[in-house]
Design a protein around this motif. Structure first.
Motif, PDB file in Angstrom:
ATOM      1  N   PHE A  88       0.859  -1.181   0.000  1.00  0.00           N
ATOM      2  CA  PHE A  88       0.000   0.000   0.000  1.00  0.00           C
ATOM      3  C   PHE A  88       0.901   1.238   0.000  1.00  0.00           C
ATOM      4  N   LEU A  89       1.034   1.850  -1.168  1.00  0.00           N
ATOM      5  CA  LEU A  89       2.088   2.846  -1.382  1.00  0.00           C
ATOM      6  C   LEU A  89       1.931   4.099  -0.533  1.00  0.00           C
ATOM      7  N   ARG A  90       0.706   4.466  -0.187  1.00  0.00           N
ATOM      8  CA  ARG A  90       0.484   5.710   0.565  1.00  0.00           C
ATOM      9  C   ARG A  90       0.448   5.485   2.069  1.00  0.00           C
ATOM     10  N   MET A  91       0.586   4.241   2.482  1.00  0.00           N
ATOM     11  CA  MET A  91       0.626   3.917   3.911  1.00  0.00           C
ATOM     12  C   MET A  91       2.066   3.767   4.372  1.00  0.00           C
ATOM     13  N   THR A  92       2.278   3.944   5.654  1.00  0.00           N
ATOM     14  CA  THR A  92       3.620   3.741   6.212  1.00  0.00           C
ATOM     15  C   THR A  92       3.931   2.250   6.297  1.00  0.00           C
ATOM     16  N   VAL A  93       5.191   1.968   6.601  1.00  0.00           N
ATOM     17  CA  VAL A  93       5.613   0.579   6.792  1.00  0.00           C
ATOM     18  C   VAL A  93       4.778  -0.071   7.893  1.00  0.00           C
ATOM     19  N   THR A  94       4.635   0.615   9.011  1.00  0.00           N
ATOM     20  CA  THR A  94       3.863   0.064  10.133  1.00  0.00           C
ATOM     21  C   THR A  94       2.414  -0.180   9.736  1.00  0.00           C
ATOM     22  N   GLU A  95       1.815   0.761   9.019  1.00  0.00           N
ATOM     23  CA  GLU A  95       0.417   0.589   8.606  1.00  0.00           C
ATOM     24  C   GLU A  95       0.255  -0.586   7.651  1.00  0.00           C
ATOM     25  N   GLN A 129       8.112   5.434   7.546  1.00  0.00           N
ATOM     26  CA  GLN A 129       8.260   5.924   6.170  1.00  0.00           C
ATOM     27  C   GLN A 129       7.114   5.420   5.304  1.00  0.00           C
ATOM     28  N   VAL A 130       6.679   6.256   4.365  1.00  0.00           N
ATOM     29  CA  VAL A 130       5.621   5.862   3.435  1.00  0.00           C
ATOM     30  C   VAL A 130       6.161   4.824   2.465  1.00  0.00           C
ATOM     31  N   ALA A 131       5.409   3.753   2.252  1.00  0.00           N
ATOM     32  CA  ALA A 131       5.912   2.598   1.495  1.00  0.00           C
ATOM     33  C   ALA A 131       6.305   2.962   0.066  1.00  0.00           C
ATOM     34  N   GLY A 132       5.619   3.942  -0.519  1.00  0.00           N
ATOM     35  CA  GLY A 132       5.911   4.328  -1.892  1.00  0.00           C
ATOM     36  C   GLY A 132       7.282   4.946  -2.077  1.00  0.00           C
ATOM     37  N   THR A 133       7.923   5.352  -0.977  1.00  0.00           N
ATOM     38  CA  THR A 133       9.258   5.950  -1.063  1.00  0.00           C
ATOM     39  C   THR A 133      10.365   4.925  -0.775  1.00  0.00           C
ATOM     40  N   LEU A 134       9.998   3.678  -0.511  1.00  0.00           N
ATOM     41  CA  LEU A 134      10.992   2.632  -0.268  1.00  0.00           C
ATOM     42  C   LEU A 134      11.599   2.147  -1.575  1.00  0.00           C
ATOM     43  N   SER A 135      12.789   1.563  -1.499  1.00  0.00           N
ATOM     44  CA  SER A 135      13.390   0.939  -2.669  1.00  0.00           C
ATOM     45  C   SER A 135      12.641  -0.350  -3.000  1.00  0.00           C
ATOM     46  N   GLY A 136      12.937  -0.916  -4.176  1.00  0.00           N
ATOM     47  CA  GLY A 136      12.287  -2.156  -4.572  1.00  0.00           C
ATOM     48  C   GLY A 136      12.554  -3.290  -3.595  1.00  0.00           C
ATOM     49  N   GLY A 137      13.798  -3.392  -3.136  1.00  0.00           N
ATOM     50  CA  GLY A 137      14.142  -4.427  -2.172  1.00  0.00           C
ATOM     51  C   GLY A 137      13.424  -4.250  -0.855  1.00  0.00           C
ATOM     52  N   GLU A 138      13.325  -2.999  -0.403  1.00  0.00           N
ATOM     53  CA  GLU A 138      12.609  -2.724   0.852  1.00  0.00           C
ATOM     54  C   GLU A 138      11.126  -3.016   0.718  1.00  0.00           C
ATOM     55  N   GLN A 139      10.554  -2.715  -0.449  1.00  0.00           N
ATOM     56  CA  GLN A 139       9.145  -3.044  -0.672  1.00  0.00           C
ATOM     57  C   GLN A 139       8.922  -4.561  -0.669  1.00  0.00           C
ATOM     58  N   GLN A 140       9.885  -5.328  -1.214  1.00  0.00           N
ATOM     59  CA  GLN A 140       9.765  -6.784  -1.179  1.00  0.00           C
ATOM     60  C   GLN A 140       9.805  -7.289   0.255  1.00  0.00           C
ATOM     61  N   MET A 141      10.700  -6.732   1.046  1.00  0.00           N
ATOM     62  CA  MET A 141      10.757  -7.098   2.467  1.00  0.00           C
ATOM     63  C   MET A 141       9.432  -6.776   3.152  1.00  0.00           C
ATOM     64  N   LEU A 142       8.868  -5.617   2.826  1.00  0.00           N
ATOM     65  CA  LEU A 142       7.604  -5.212   3.437  1.00  0.00           C
ATOM     66  C   LEU A 142       6.458  -6.141   3.028  1.00  0.00           C
ATOM     67  N   ALA A 143       6.430  -6.532   1.758  1.00  0.00           N
ATOM     68  CA  ALA A 143       5.380  -7.444   1.289  1.00  0.00           C
ATOM     69  C   ALA A 143       5.481  -8.791   2.011  1.00  0.00           C
ATOM     70  N   MET A 144       6.707  -9.269   2.213  1.00  0.00           N
ATOM     71  CA  MET A 144       6.897 -10.536   2.925  1.00  0.00           C
ATOM     72  C   MET A 144       6.530 -10.391   4.401  1.00  0.00           C
ATOM     73  N   GLY A 145       6.956  -9.281   4.998  1.00  0.00           N
ATOM     74  CA  GLY A 145       6.604  -9.038   6.395  1.00  0.00           C
ATOM     75  C   GLY A 145       5.108  -8.911   6.594  1.00  0.00           C
ATOM     76  N   ARG A 146       4.440  -8.237   5.673  1.00  0.00           N
ATOM     77  CA  ARG A 146       2.980  -8.083   5.753  1.00  0.00           C
ATOM     78  C   ARG A 146       2.283  -9.441   5.712  1.00  0.00           C
ATOM     79  N   ALA A 147       2.749 -10.322   4.821  1.00  0.00           N
ATOM     80  CA  ALA A 147       2.152 -11.659   4.736  1.00  0.00           C
ATOM     81  C   ALA A 147       2.384 -12.452   6.017  1.00  0.00           C
ATOM     82  N   LEU A 148       3.563 -12.300   6.615  1.00  0.00           N
ATOM     83  CA  LEU A 148       3.855 -13.030   7.850  1.00  0.00           C
ATOM     84  C   LEU A 148       2.990 -12.570   9.016  1.00  0.00           C
ATOM     85  N   MET A 149       2.460 -11.361   8.941  1.00  0.00           N
ATOM     86  CA  MET A 149       1.609 -10.839  10.013  1.00  0.00           C
ATOM     87  C   MET A 149       0.322 -11.646  10.178  1.00  0.00           C
ATOM     88  N   SER A 150      -0.053 -12.401   9.149  1.00  0.00           N
ATOM     89  CA  SER A 150      -1.254 -13.244   9.259  1.00  0.00           C
ATOM     90  C   SER A 150      -0.936 -14.607   9.876  1.00  0.00           C
TER      91      SER A 150
END
Length: 233
Positions: A88-95, A129-150
């Motif tokens: 979610f590009l307009r949300m922060t990492v935590t969100e 930080q807002v997710a849309g400003t992360l690098s591609g690698g950081e966004q991949q980490m965030l996508a994996m972390g988000r999935a692990l939250m379930s």
């Protein structure tokens, strides 16, 4: 844990997946490799409930999930990290991480987030930080972390190395192995066949919607046909 039996998936008149059967046992890393357009992502989307097979069946933890809504499949413990990350590009990492925990009771979310930060320390540094400003690698980490939250029992990863620098690819695959050691079963779709076969226990090779080969990942990595087609051998 997961059994896919003879599924056939169509996009209109196009027969994209042809009588595919795969299985994933608890504790494994299983990979699907193949060229672009082979049907790898379509299989994951069908397992996730985003697409429906015309024929065939899908069982997860002994339950037929072929007619279950995608969000209900996540609640049952099967999560997917989609191709292209899709944070979610307009949300922060935590969100973003909190969105991944929608199936969980609030009491355990802080612990799950700390686990994600332990696996991906860079996310902790950028948690506001807002997710849309992360690098591609950081966004991949965030996508994996988000999935692990379930708290998935089985995590499906679709092209986690896509577009990443080699050093980040190694980091992502190291984390995949670590997640597996922590008890998460992995189904991995990956074009980087060499990396995928190096971490997987078993593999399926897809060609134009069909399974062409399957077996022990190490043995397939040494197969001359596989080497020639996918490993630059």
């Amino acid at each position: 844990m997961l059994e896919v039996r003879g599924i056939n998936v169509y996009y209109g008149a196009i027969h994209a997946v042809k009588d595919v059967s795969i299985e994933v046992n608890e504790g494994e890393i299983v990979t699907l490799i193949g060229a672009n357009g082979a049907g790898k992502s379509t299989i994951l989307q069908t397992i996730s409930g985003l697409l429906r097979p015309r024929t065939g069946g899908i069982t997860f933890m002994g339950e037929n999930i072929g007619v279950v809504a995608p969000y209900k499949i996540v609640e049952r413990g099967l999560a997917q990290v989609p191709e292209g990350r899709r944070v979610f590009l307009r949300m922060t990492v935590t969100e973003n991480l909190e969105m991944g925990a929608y199936t969980q009771k609030s009491g355990g979310i802080a612990d799950d987030m700390e686990r994600a930060f332990t696996l991906f320390p860079r996310l902790k540094e950028r948690r506001r930080q807002v997710a849309g400003t992360l690098s591609g690698g950081e966004q991949q980490m965030l996508a994996m972390g988000r999935a692990l939250m379930s708290r998935p029992k089985l995590l499906m990863l679709d092209e986690p190395s896509m577009g990443l620098a080699p050093i980040l690819v190694e980091q992502i695959f190291s984390t995949i192995v670590e997640m597996n050691r922590d008890g998460t079963t992995i189904l991995l779709v990956e074009q980087n066949a060499q990396m995928a076969l190096s971490v997987a226990s078993r593999a399926y090779v897809l060609e134009t919607g069909r399974i062409a080969m399957q077996g022990d990942a190490h043995e397939l990595a040494g197969n001359e046909e596989v080497k020639k087609a996918y490993l630059g051998g």
